[in-house]
Scaffold this motif. Sequence first.
Motif, mmCIF file in Angstrom:
data_model
loop_
_atom_site.group_PDB
_atom_site.id
_atom_site.type_symbol
_atom_site.label_atom_id
_atom_site.label_comp_id
_atom_site.label_asym_id
_atom_site.label_seq_id
_atom_site.Cartn_x
_atom_site.Cartn_y
_atom_site.Cartn_z
ATOM 1 N N MET A 155 0.813 -1.217 0.000
ATOM 2 C CA MET A 155 0.000 0.000 0.000
ATOM 3 C C MET A 155 0.843 1.263 0.000
ATOM 4 O O MET A 155 1.880 1.338 0.656
ATOM 5 N N GLU A 156 0.369 2.248 -0.743
ATOM 6 C CA GLU A 156 0.990 3.574 -0.756
ATOM 7 C C GLU A 156 0.440 4.324 0.460
ATOM 8 O O GLU A 156 -0.702 4.769 0.460
ATOM 9 N N LYS A 157 1.272 4.435 1.479
ATOM 10 C CA LYS A 157 0.812 4.916 2.786
ATOM 11 C C LYS A 157 0.108 6.267 2.728
ATOM 12 O O LYS A 157 -0.868 6.502 3.430
ATOM 13 N N SER A 216 -6.212 -12.551 13.508
ATOM 14 C CA SER A 216 -4.999 -13.120 14.121
ATOM 15 C C SER A 216 -4.125 -11.998 14.662
ATOM 16 O O SER A 216 -4.160 -10.874 14.147
ATOM 17 N N TRP A 217 -3.320 -12.321 15.678
ATOM 18 C CA TRP A 217 -2.479 -11.301 16.308
ATOM 19 C C TRP A 217 -1.410 -10.792 15.350
ATOM 20 O O TRP A 217 -1.041 -9.620 15.391
ATOM 21 N N ASP A 218 -0.895 -11.663 14.484
ATOM 22 C CA ASP A 218 0.203 -11.224 13.611
ATOM 23 C C ASP A 218 -0.275 -10.228 12.560
ATOM 24 O O ASP A 218 0.401 -9.241 12.267
ATOM 25 N N LEU A 219 -1.471 -10.447 12.002
ATOM 26 C CA LEU A 219 -2.001 -9.494 11.021
ATOM 27 C C LEU A 219 -2.360 -8.179 11.714
ATOM 28 O O LEU A 219 -2.127 -7.100 11.172
ATOM 29 N N CYS A 220 -2.886 -8.272 12.921
ATOM 30 C CA CYS A 220 -3.186 -7.075 13.712
ATOM 31 C C CYS A 220 -1.926 -6.235 13.906
ATOM 32 O O CYS A 220 -1.911 -5.040 13.614
ATOM 33 N N ASP A 221 -0.846 -6.869 14.377
ATOM 34 C CA ASP A 221 0.401 -6.143 14.626
ATOM 35 C C ASP A 221 1.006 -5.621 13.335
ATOM 36 O O ASP A 221 1.555 -4.514 13.288
ATOM 37 N N HIS A 222 0.900 -6.404 12.277
ATOM 38 C CA HIS A 222 1.451 -6.043 10.965
ATOM 39 C C HIS A 222 0.795 -4.763 10.452
ATOM 40 O O HIS A 222 1.483 -3.844 9.977
ATOM 41 N N ILE A 223 -0.514 -4.686 10.547
ATOM 42 C CA ILE A 223 -1.237 -3.500 10.093
ATOM 43 C C ILE A 223 -0.866 -2.287 10.939
ATOM 44 O O ILE A 223 -0.630 -1.189 10.426
ATOM 45 N N CYS A 224 -0.802 -2.493 12.249
ATOM 46 C CA CYS A 224 -0.495 -1.371 13.152
ATOM 47 C C CYS A 224 0.894 -0.809 12.903
ATOM 48 O O CYS A 224 1.066 0.411 12.772
ATOM 49 N N ASN A 256 3.094 -1.362 10.321
ATOM 50 C CA ASN A 256 3.514 -1.044 8.955
ATOM 51 C C ASN A 256 2.597 -0.079 8.222
ATOM 52 O O ASN A 256 2.964 0.440 7.171
ATOM 53 N N LEU A 257 1.430 0.186 8.801
ATOM 54 C CA LEU A 257 0.478 1.024 8.086
ATOM 55 C C LEU A 257 -0.151 2.104 8.974
ATOM 56 O O LEU A 257 0.045 3.294 8.745
ATOM 57 N N ILE A 258 -0.876 1.684 10.004
ATOM 58 C CA ILE A 258 -1.648 2.644 10.793
ATOM 59 C C ILE A 258 -0.765 3.726 11.402
ATOM 60 O O ILE A 258 -1.110 4.915 11.379
ATOM 61 N N ILE A 259 0.381 3.327 11.953
ATOM 62 C CA ILE A 259 1.264 4.273 12.639
ATOM 63 C C ILE A 259 1.770 5.370 11.692
ATOM 64 O O ILE A 259 2.250 6.420 12.146
ATOM 65 N N LYS A 260 1.635 5.153 10.388
ATOM 66 C CA LYS A 260 2.134 6.112 9.405
ATOM 67 C C LYS A 260 1.038 7.013 8.822
ATOM 68 O O LYS A 260 1.303 7.825 7.939
ATOM 69 N N ILE A 261 -0.187 6.859 9.339
ATOM 70 C CA ILE A 261 -1.313 7.641 8.839
ATOM 71 C C ILE A 261 -1.595 8.803 9.790
ATOM 72 O O ILE A 261 -1.763 8.588 10.994
ATOM 73 N N PRO A 262 -1.635 10.031 9.304
ATOM 74 C CA PRO A 262 -1.945 11.172 10.188
ATOM 75 C C PRO A 262 -3.270 10.969 10.912
ATOM 76 O O PRO A 262 -4.256 10.538 10.312
ATOM 77 N N THR A 288 -0.752 -2.354 20.688
ATOM 78 C CA THR A 288 0.305 -2.464 19.682
ATOM 79 C C THR A 288 0.667 -1.071 19.178
ATOM 80 O O THR A 288 1.846 -0.750 18.980
ATOM 81 N N LEU A 289 -0.338 -0.230 18.986
ATOM 82 C CA LEU A 289 -0.087 1.147 18.545
ATOM 83 C C LEU A 289 0.649 1.945 19.616
ATOM 84 O O LEU A 289 1.583 2.693 19.316
ATOM 85 N N ILE A 290 0.263 1.761 20.874
ATOM 86 C CA ILE A 290 0.961 2.466 21.958
ATOM 87 C C ILE A 290 2.424 2.030 22.018
ATOM 88 O O ILE A 290 3.330 2.861 22.175
ATOM 89 N N ALA A 291 2.672 0.739 21.880
ATOM 90 C CA ALA A 291 4.051 0.245 21.865
ATOM 91 C C ALA A 291 4.820 0.850 20.701
ATOM 92 O O ALA A 291 5.969 1.290 20.849
#
Length: 240
Positions: A73-75, A92-100, A102-108, A131-134
């Motif tokens: 994805m183009e962030k 699943s926990w791995d997809l949850c962490d992966h999205i957080c 690699n993607l969510i943390i980079k979105i304003p 996961t986001l807080i971490a």
Amino acid sequence: MEAKEIIQQLKEMSSDKFKQNVVRMGIPEENSIGVSTVMLRKMVPKIGRSNELAWDLWNTGYHEAKLLAVLLMEKKKVTLDDVRKMMTQVYSWDLCDHICKNLIIKIPGYQNLILEWCDNSNTYYRRAVFTLIASVSVHEKNVTEEEITSYLNLIKECSEDNREHVKKAVSWALREIGKIDYNYLERAIETAQELKERSSKACQWIAKDALKELETLVKVEGRTRLITSKSQMAKEQGLS
């Protein structure tokens, strides 16, 4: 490339070992292919980033296709509503962490999701909060003391949750806050000690798990964040 071509490539790369790992995480076998995240990352430069292709892959329903979709994805073109949609299909926990991470943390504006999802009882929405807080604690250099205080309060409020994938994420968030500097280490330890005194087994587990690392953290030359005295770097500097 089209999604169907990539799925065919993934099937050709699959192994029973990785497929069984995915199935053990609770992903239905029919939605599992059996390709490691390391191999998925290697595919990204060859495929190129494209949100259209990423969504096509996501919509196939395959676990590995979803992981690859996040990487493609183009962030800058992904919105909070996009990730809200994605989270409805996380199992699943791995997809949850992966999205957080690699993607969510980079979105304003991602901070809005932390507050929005903390009231959601779904396991992976609740895990995503911590996961986001971490991730914020590790990567956000401009995080304010007010924000950290609000995150510590969320940890106190949500530590009664005994689900394994949630309480592990709460402990992770608390430990990463403690690694920011000695001031936050003190506050993280105080929070853990408070949780330890509660009658809740989940709170006690989180506290003990977090303290195992928090109580070993030291400052080493060349690192901004604190690290455990058990690490090789700390041992080399005589801090173990």
